[in-house]
Write a protein that holds these residues in place. Structure first.
Motif, PDB file in Angstrom:
ATOM      1  N   THR A   8     -36.616  24.410  14.301  1.00 19.60           N
ATOM      2  CA  THR A   8     -35.952  24.873  15.320  1.00 19.60           C
ATOM      3  C   THR A   8     -36.083  25.679  16.521  1.00 19.60           C
ATOM      4  N   ILE A  13     -36.262  33.000  20.643  1.00 21.85           N
ATOM      5  CA  ILE A  13     -36.166  33.559  19.448  1.00 21.85           C
ATOM      6  C   ILE A  13     -36.833  33.204  18.412  1.00 21.85           C
ATOM      7  N   GLU A  63     -29.691  17.026  28.507  1.00 22.31           N
ATOM      8  CA  GLU A  63     -30.328  17.645  26.985  1.00 22.31           C
ATOM      9  C   GLU A  63     -30.895  18.762  26.535  1.00 22.31           C
ATOM     10  N   TYR A  75     -28.752  27.277  34.505  1.00 23.74           N
ATOM     11  CA  TYR A  75     -28.071  26.141  33.278  1.00 23.74           C
ATOM     12  C   TYR A  75     -27.351  24.688  33.850  1.00 23.74           C
ATOM     13  N   SER A  76     -27.374  24.697  34.815  1.00 25.40           N
ATOM     14  CA  SER A  76     -26.667  24.055  36.023  1.00 25.40           C
ATOM     15  C   SER A  76     -27.545  22.901  36.061  1.00 25.40           C
ATOM     16  N   LEU A  77     -27.426  21.980  36.272  1.00 30.59           N
ATOM     17  CA  LEU A  77     -28.209  20.832  36.278  1.00 30.59           C
ATOM     18  C   LEU A  77     -28.333  20.644  37.923  1.00 30.59           C
ATOM     19  N   LYS A 112     -33.720   8.104  21.454  1.00 27.57           N
ATOM     20  CA  LYS A 112     -34.822   9.244  20.034  1.00 27.57           C
ATOM     21  C   LYS A 112     -35.296   8.099  18.826  1.00 27.57           C
ATOM     22  N   ASN A 140     -35.971  21.586  18.461  1.00 26.76           N
ATOM     23  CA  ASN A 140     -34.362  20.898  17.408  1.00 26.76           C
ATOM     24  C   ASN A 140     -34.308  19.194  17.841  1.00 26.76           C
ATOM     25  N   LEU A 141     -35.184  18.701  16.908  1.00 23.68           N
ATOM     26  CA  LEU A 141     -34.985  17.109  17.437  1.00 23.68           C
ATOM     27  C   LEU A 141     -33.328  16.558  17.295  1.00 23.68           C
ATOM     28  N   GLY A 142     -32.797  17.159  17.130  1.00 25.01           N
ATOM     29  CA  GLY A 142     -30.771  16.729  17.284  1.00 25.01           C
ATOM     30  C   GLY A 142     -30.471  17.212  18.970  1.00 25.01           C
ATOM     31  N   GLY A 191     -32.045  24.855  23.300  1.00 20.42           N
ATOM     32  CA  GLY A 191     -30.687  25.506  24.563  1.00 20.42           C
ATOM     33  C   GLY A 191     -30.677  26.624  24.705  1.00 20.42           C
ATOM     34  N   LEU A 192     -31.241  27.555  24.169  1.00 20.21           N
ATOM     35  CA  LEU A 192     -31.807  29.171  23.882  1.00 20.21           C
ATOM     36  C   LEU A 192     -32.320  28.991  25.759  1.00 20.21           C
ATOM     37  N   TYR A 250     -39.904  16.065  23.075  1.00 22.64           N
ATOM     38  CA  TYR A 250     -40.240  14.894  23.047  1.00 22.64           C
ATOM     39  C   TYR A 250     -40.883  14.355  24.587  1.00 22.64           C
TER      40      TYR A 250
END
Lengths: 339, 339
Positions: B78, B94, B270, B281-283, B318, B81-83, B89-90, B111
């Motif tokens: 959750t 949570i 990613e 958020y911006s690399l 991956k 997330n391996l995808g 991405g938060l 990873y």
């Protein structure tokens, strides 16, 4: 010589009995998932938006993409987990901000949902395409307005390219198209089982105990609602001969005619807890409850066990699923919002 | 003839430059993921609990099994997330009951985590085996006491059999063994990328622009913390030359020496948002912020873009992941508890 005769006699008996039983099952309205790919495709396809491999792949990504939810934490697979019988194993669905489903409704399995004549417990959705639009937007599920979903997807160039590859360069990526593509993937989630092999003619696919269970299932009348390819999926009256034990949990009363979608019995072993409000965890108890409230009979322990043994033959082979690698967000992608 | 000479000359120049740059990268402490399986295994293996295929398979099931959480809704996958690059991405993790991480900490990617010298932002976990025990029990993550986890797993015969197959019939399935098995799976989650191919000698794996980015990355000193196979994973001082822009978000202050685990840069494309509190958020912005607070320099837009181009070469392949089908719960399995 004597032994050989005996073996032959038993074989003939078994075959005759088996043939009779599979014939009886068919007459009771039980239909197998066909074995040929073309016959399956004919059953599951959407003529207005035909299934293609590329569409399935894109739909799979979207199905697993939590960015379709406001929080970016909940995907279709969260509540319809393809590793867990296509459901969540919870009594009541939990969604955005940990909200409990306001009607105390249980997440139904997505496996074989394509065989349902209608979708959702009150049958409000005509098909999977229609259904897929609901939970994404529902405030207690994924809570994402259409506009947000479209923004997220179209802000990711890899997704835009994939939509173009699938639907052509002129494609307008709108909310409906996103939901339709998810539904295409869901249409492919079917799980043939030993029971299908049996019904298609291989008598030895079921053991004698399981055949006895099937026989009891039919004789008691379970097949009057649980029939068709999906062993359910039609709207039926609920609580015909008795009041459901947990009818006081949640405010769900079915559709306007108090009808409730009969859940599929395929993979029932994997989709506890049972009933629209998920209050019964034991399959045997669920079988007995059904006898009481739908058939007006008391199913004894032996028969319930026998039916349970049969129902476990409906645990099917899941399509091999390579977990999708999702394209990364960009600086333009609307940020997760957990509030 | 003239043309051929020119082509040869260019090739030699490129090769010489490439060789120099990969040599320079190695001298700066950047280490490739080896190409041979045996060399990789040597790097990732746990000598006290060696990696086997059967152990990986079982660990994968456990990694994806939400029944390891109190609610039965949250799995390791959750938040990792391996995808989705192995993270969520938060901004902030949570967990159970939608609780925000109390220290406002971001979920790091799983990873290549095996290459970290320590685990967790404050380095409190020595290895993946140690780390895997934490979030399962933490009240704001999966909230499952050890006893509950062991009860759930041992109530499922298919799991018990799989543990026996993996570890032998005498295996005692305790919480540590469950966490250890998850860690075995996590150890295999490594993602070789184009950069590794480059460092292993194939100069053409990076474009000139990307090589320029690598050169800048090294020259500016990014590699002083982001080095090794993981491009990070060691404890380092944070905010050496300037105060972190979002240092007021959350109460996290690093370990007792105010050191913070340097995140890996592999798959950084990613794993936005960035930093321990996930506020950027911006690399490109993250690169500039690092220049300011760690190197005491202002990285101009051109250099930040160049470094970003290089960092994207660290997006790796991956491992192919067949989504696991989890064994069903039984009547004895402790029920989900979302409260």
């Amino acid at each position: 010589m004597k032994l050989i005769s005996l073996v032959v006699a038993i074989s003939i008996t078994t075959m005759t009995f088996g043939a009779t039983l599979s014939q009886k099952a068919k007459e009771a309205g039980l239909i197998p998932i066909p074995s040929s790919k073309s016959a399956i495709l004919k059953l599951i396809d959407n003529l207005e938006n035909p299934i293609t491999d590329a569409k399935i792949e894109l739909g799979k990504k979207l199905y697993f993409d939590p960015r379709l939810s406001k929080s970016s934490l909940i995907s279709c697979n969260t509540c319809h987990n393809l590793g867990a019988g296509g459901a969540d194993g919870l009594s009541t669905a939990i969604g955005h901000k940990w909200q409990v489903n306001p009607h105390h409704l249980n997440s139904p399995t997505v496996y074989n949902a394509v065989f349902n004549t209608v979708q959702s417990w009150n049958g409000r959705n005509s098909d999977l395409e229609d259904q897929a639009q609901g939970p994404i937007q529902a405030k207690h599920v994924m809570a994402a307005p259409k506009k947000l979903v479209v923004q997220r997807i179209t802000s990711i160039p890899a997704y835009v390219n994939e939509f173009k590859n699938v639907y052509g360069n002129d494609i307008k990526i709108d909310f409906k198209k996103i939901a339709d593509t998810i539904a295409i993937y869901e249409r492919t989630l079917i799980t043939p089982s030993r029971f299908d092999t049996f019904l298609l003619g291989k008598e030895t696919s079921l053991t004698q105990v399981e055949k006895d269970g099937l026989n009891t299932f039919i004789d008691l009348g379970c097949g009057s609602c649980h029939n068709g390819i999906g062993f359910g999926g039609t709207m039926q009256a609920f609580g015909i001969t008795g009041k459901y034990k947990f009818s006081n949990v949640g405010d769900f009363k079915g559709d306007t005619n108090a009808m409730v979608k009969t859940p599929t019995l395929r993979n029932i072993e994997e989709t506890a807890p049972y009933f629209h409000n998920g209050k019964i965890y034991s399959l045997k108890e669920a079988i007995k409850e059904m006898g009481r409230i739908q058939l007006g009979i008391s199913i004894n322990n032996k028969d319930a066990t026998s039916i349970e043994m049969f129902l476990k033959t409906l645990t099917g082979k899941k399509p091999k699923l390579i977990y999708p690698i999702l394209p990364p967000s960009t600086d333009k992608t609307a940020k997760p919002n957990v509030l």
